[in-house]
Write an enzyme that holds these catalytic residues in place. Sequence first.
Site, PDB file in Angstrom:
ATOM      1  N   HIS A 108     -37.987 -10.400  26.593  1.00 46.58           N
ATOM      2  CA  HIS A 108     -38.920 -11.412  27.107  1.00 46.58           C
ATOM      3  C   HIS A 108     -40.297 -10.802  27.342  1.00 46.58           C
ATOM      4  CE1 HIS A 108     -37.576  -9.237  30.668  1.00 46.58           C
ATOM      5  NE2 HIS A 108     -38.658  -9.675  31.292  1.00 46.58           N
ATOM      6  N   ASP A 110     -43.148 -11.354  30.387  1.00 47.70           N
ATOM      7  CA  ASP A 110     -43.008 -11.841  31.758  1.00 47.70           C
ATOM      8  C   ASP A 110     -43.650 -13.223  31.954  1.00 47.70           C
ATOM      9  OD1 ASP A 110     -41.567  -9.682  32.791  1.00 47.70           O
ATOM     10  OD2 ASP A 110     -43.382  -8.541  33.275  1.00 47.70           O
ATOM     11  N   HIS A 264     -40.257  -6.921  26.544  1.00 45.91           N
ATOM     12  CA  HIS A 264     -39.466  -5.798  27.030  1.00 45.91           C
ATOM     13  C   HIS A 264     -38.049  -6.244  27.354  1.00 45.91           C
ATOM     14  CE1 HIS A 264     -41.571  -7.624  30.434  1.00 45.91           C
ATOM     15  NE2 HIS A 264     -40.525  -7.313  31.175  1.00 45.91           N
ATOM     16  N   ARG A 279     -42.295  -4.501  40.780  1.00 40.59           N
ATOM     17  CA  ARG A 279     -43.276  -4.957  39.789  1.00 40.59           C
ATOM     18  C   ARG A 279     -44.376  -5.768  40.454  1.00 40.59           C
ATOM     19  NH1 ARG A 279     -41.286  -9.562  35.897  1.00 40.59           N
ATOM     20  NH2 ARG A 279     -42.544 -10.886  37.236  1.00 40.59           N
TER      21      ARG A 279
HETATM   22 FE   LIG Z   1     -39.753  -8.531  32.763  1.00 44.06          FE
END
Ligand SMILES: [Fe+2]
Length: 300
Positions: A108, A110, A264, A279
């Site tokens: 995907h 983000d 990723h 994150r």
């Molecule tokens: Fe992600």
Amino acid sequence: VSAVLNTPDTPTSHALHLLPLAGRIGAEVRGVRLSGHLAPDTFAELRQALYRHKVLFLRGQQHLDDAEQQAFARLFGDLVPHPTVPSRQGTQILELDSNHGGRANSWHTDVTFEAAYPQVSVLRAVVVPDHGGDTVWANTAAAYDELSPALKALADQLWALHGNDYDYAATRLEPDANGARQYHEVFTSRLIEAEHPVVRVHPVTGERTLVAGHFVKRFIGHNTQDSDHLFALFQNHITRPENTVRWHWTPGDVAIWDNRATQHYAINDYGDQHRVVRRVTVAGDVPVSVDGQRSRKRTS
Ligand SMILES: [Fe+2]
């Protein structure tokens, strides 16, 4: 600039020690201590390197706490919390904890269910397994670049509907079924959908990049069978090993990726070993197609 080159720009790199990793994506940056107070020249080179290599890795950044990780990421622009998953108390940080469903093991980009999805993500490793738990990134500009002229022309015209209610069960192989179910419930507590062109023009590099990944629900104007074939066609180009770089984490490592030019995948091969990463994401711009149309939020 060809999307398939992963070599440093020649004349300007003085401040950064850059080591390209894979052939088409990824570089390690040495000799930089990340903070909100990076020298402007250093940050400018770091940003330049990010656009070139798509994902940058820095080891030994244990000095970063949540506040300093945010301060650094803010150099790229305003931070944006995840729209449905609560941030860590008093921060805009998304914590992904393997014990609570935080296993992003499908390809995907983000938050593509938002019209203006994040431009940059900064991920910091807090707890990592002894072995396993690597993350892989793919270069979506190189993936477009390698398409035949006919497939480029097809991709240029296609649009897809993205949603946060993706089929999470499709790729789960659980040591953590309860955690995953709870995480999915929070993740999808409010339906968010957006329509994106399958090819967006990167606002900084001008490169064309493929926009796909696991939030795609279907292609606009196509039934689910055709959508599934189209998805596999483009997604297979994106995730070919030649387009990827894989990182084995050590605590204190930081990865910074251009979320407008990558996908990723967090490999879920570490069983019940503990893994915690944090994150932050930087607010993005609305994607623009090759013919100048902008992505749109879908309201149902
Ligand atoms: Fe992600």
